[in-house]
Design a protein around this motif. Structure first.
Motif, PDB file in Angstrom:
ATOM      1  N   ARG A 215       3.011  20.348 -53.968  1.00 33.54           N
ATOM      2  CA  ARG A 215       2.001  20.657 -54.992  1.00 33.54           C
ATOM      3  C   ARG A 215       0.947  21.582 -54.398  1.00 33.54           C
ATOM      4  O   ARG A 215       0.256  21.219 -53.446  1.00 33.54           O
ATOM      5  N   TRP A 216       0.856  22.775 -54.950  1.00 34.77           N
ATOM      6  CA  TRP A 216      -0.240  23.689 -54.625  1.00 34.77           C
ATOM      7  C   TRP A 216      -1.346  23.475 -55.651  1.00 34.77           C
ATOM      8  O   TRP A 216      -1.089  23.456 -56.857  1.00 34.77           O
ATOM      9  N   TRP A 217      -2.585  23.310 -55.184  1.00 33.28           N
ATOM     10  CA  TRP A 217      -3.688  23.088 -56.112  1.00 33.28           C
ATOM     11  C   TRP A 217      -4.971  23.718 -55.591  1.00 33.28           C
ATOM     12  O   TRP A 217      -5.139  23.937 -54.388  1.00 33.28           O
ATOM     13  N   HIS A 218      -5.830  24.017 -56.532  1.00 32.29           N
ATOM     14  CA  HIS A 218      -7.118  24.648 -56.247  1.00 32.29           C
ATOM     15  C   HIS A 218      -8.142  23.554 -55.967  1.00 32.29           C
ATOM     16  O   HIS A 218      -8.489  22.776 -56.855  1.00 32.29           O
ATOM     17  N   TYR A 219      -8.614  23.494 -54.728  1.00 35.26           N
ATOM     18  CA  TYR A 219      -9.634  22.510 -54.343  1.00 35.26           C
ATOM     19  C   TYR A 219     -10.989  23.142 -54.645  1.00 35.26           C
ATOM     20  O   TYR A 219     -11.661  23.685 -53.771  1.00 35.26           O
ATOM     21  N   ALA A 220     -11.376  23.067 -55.902  1.00 32.46           N
ATOM     22  CA  ALA A 220     -12.526  23.831 -56.384  1.00 32.46           C
ATOM     23  C   ALA A 220     -13.825  23.442 -55.691  1.00 32.46           C
ATOM     24  O   ALA A 220     -14.662  24.301 -55.376  1.00 32.46           O
ATOM     25  N   GLU A 221     -14.022  22.145 -55.452  1.00 38.26           N
ATOM     26  CA  GLU A 221     -15.294  21.688 -54.895  1.00 38.26           C
ATOM     27  C   GLU A 221     -15.543  22.219 -53.487  1.00 38.26           C
ATOM     28  O   GLU A 221     -16.694  22.339 -53.051  1.00 38.26           O
ATOM     29  N   ALA A 222     -14.473  22.522 -52.758  1.00 36.92           N
ATOM     30  CA  ALA A 222     -14.629  22.946 -51.366  1.00 36.92           C
ATOM     31  C   ALA A 222     -15.051  24.403 -51.236  1.00 36.92           C
ATOM     32  O   ALA A 222     -15.572  24.808 -50.196  1.00 36.92           O
ATOM     33  N   GLY A 223     -14.816  25.207 -52.264  1.00 37.14           N
ATOM     34  CA  GLY A 223     -15.167  26.619 -52.205  1.00 37.14           C
ATOM     35  C   GLY A 223     -16.499  26.901 -52.867  1.00 37.14           C
ATOM     36  O   GLY A 223     -17.155  26.014 -53.421  1.00 37.14           O
ATOM     37  N   THR A 224     -16.898  28.166 -52.835  1.00 35.08           N
ATOM     38  CA  THR A 224     -18.166  28.565 -53.456  1.00 35.08           C
ATOM     39  C   THR A 224     -17.961  29.239 -54.806  1.00 35.08           C
ATOM     40  O   THR A 224     -18.931  29.435 -55.540  1.00 35.08           O
ATOM     41  N   TYR A 225     -16.722  29.601 -55.148  1.00 36.55           N
ATOM     42  CA  TYR A 225     -16.446  30.177 -56.467  1.00 36.55           C
ATOM     43  C   TYR A 225     -16.597  29.083 -57.520  1.00 36.55           C
ATOM     44  O   TYR A 225     -16.014  28.005 -57.404  1.00 36.55           O
ATOM     45  N   ARG A 226     -17.390  29.346 -58.548  1.00 36.54           N
ATOM     46  CA  ARG A 226     -17.697  28.337 -59.554  1.00 36.54           C
ATOM     47  C   ARG A 226     -17.189  28.716 -60.945  1.00 36.54           C
ATOM     48  O   ARG A 226     -17.705  28.248 -61.953  1.00 36.54           O
ATOM     49  N   GLY A 227     -16.164  29.528 -60.991  1.00 31.75           N
ATOM     50  CA  GLY A 227     -15.583  29.897 -62.272  1.00 31.75           C
ATOM     51  C   GLY A 227     -14.482  28.946 -62.683  1.00 31.75           C
ATOM     52  O   GLY A 227     -14.489  27.761 -62.335  1.00 31.75           O
ATOM     53  N   GLN A 228     -13.510  29.462 -63.400  1.00 29.21           N
ATOM     54  CA  GLN A 228     -12.434  28.643 -63.943  1.00 29.21           C
ATOM     55  C   GLN A 228     -11.554  28.066 -62.837  1.00 29.21           C
ATOM     56  O   GLN A 228     -11.418  28.646 -61.760  1.00 29.21           O
ATOM     57  N   GLU A 229     -10.967  26.904 -63.127  1.00 36.04           N
ATOM     58  CA  GLU A 229     -10.009  26.330 -62.185  1.00 36.04           C
ATOM     59  C   GLU A 229      -8.738  27.162 -62.206  1.00 36.04           C
ATOM     60  O   GLU A 229      -8.293  27.635 -63.258  1.00 36.04           O
TER      61      GLU A 229
END
Length: 277
Positions: A215-229
């Motif tokens: 499973r490849w997934w976007h770990y949104a909280e760890a990055g600084t980009y705050r746009g769409q998942e």
């Protein structure tokens, strides 16, 4: 020593997140995670039939005992999440934000919360305050606050169970972690907004020959980009596109989770950090 840690450049993490593995775990862990800490699971996978070391595990009526300091050591397990590179990356030991030189603390649980200026203790502990919350909206805040650790705990406990097996089983009888290997996919990538990227973990293998789920997934909280998942996929190789609204310097973290079908099921990861230029 403590007053000098910052001056000597020693990274210091001050955490209440750890409490979700302490004595309050029955109150704060999500329902699907709690069974991995209960008496049935702990007795069958750790305490009984796994040799004298595991039999000596100090339990609570067969269940997991409070081990609030355990996450401090979980950072040291090389699982592929690269969490030793920065406390902000997140991993088995939690995820943190910098508050002053070389000092990192929990991310505030909701608006209106701020890090204490002085020592963090029982009197101003967020987790001690949250322990007794019962209203659904407050419970949701508490659950989100502890998520940087509990999101990994099924994998952590299965890792614990495998190590217990290693105490009494030979190599051929026991399960071992898959090995996640990337193909033509650097761990750190620079990309322009709108640029197409390929994330490839097809070279991954399992030492026991087990089948693997990807499973490849976007770990949104760890990055600084705050746009769409950003969507990933449950396959070894995926294509993603750097968001068109990303700004120079934004970081986007992608994690490849690989779990085998052995007993217990074991998981390892690879993390790719995309920096927008």
């Amino acid at each position: 020593m403590r007053p000098h840690w910052e001056r000597f450049g020693i990274t210091t993490i001050i955490s209440d997140q750890f409490d979700c593995m302490a004595y309050i775990w029955p109150k704060v862990l999500p329902a699907d995670v709690k069974p991995f800490f209960g008496a049935e699971w702990m007795t069958g996978n750790i305490i009984e039939g796994h040799g004298p070391l595991c039999a000596a595990y100090e339990n609570k009526n067969g269940a997991f005992n409070g081990e609030g300091d355990t996450p401090a050591f979980l950072h040291a397990i090389p699982n592929g999440l690269r969490s030793l590179e920065s406390p902000s990356y997140g991993g088995w030991g939690g995820r943190y934000e910098p508050v002053r030189a070389n000092v990192w603390m929990d991310i505030p649980p909701a608006g209106g919360y701020g890090h204490p200026d002085g020592q963090w203790g029982f009197a101003n502990s967020w987790s001690k305050m949250m322990e007794h919350w019962a209203y659904p909206d407050l419970v949701a805040v508490r659950t989100a606050y502890f998520k940087p650790i509990w999101r990994w705990l099924k994998d952590v406990q299965n890792d614990f169970a495998a190590r217990a097996d290693w105490c009494v089983k030979g190599y051929a009888e026991a399960n071992h972690h898959p090995v996640v290997s990337l193909v033509d996919t650097p761990a750190d990538i620079c990309a322009r907004p709108g640029e197409a990227l390929t994330l490839d973990a097809t070279a991954s293998a399992d030492p026991d020959g087990d089948r693997r789920a990807f499973r490849w997934w976007h770990y949104a909280e760890a990055g600084t980009y705050r746009g769409q998942e950003i969507s990933g996929g449950c396959v070894p190789k995926v294509g993603v596109v750097a968001p068109s609204d990303a700004k120079p310097g934004d970081t986007i973290h992608f994690v490849c989770t690989v779990t085998d079908d052995g007993t217990p099921a074991l998981t390892r990861y690879a993390r790719v950090v995309v920096t927008v230029r």
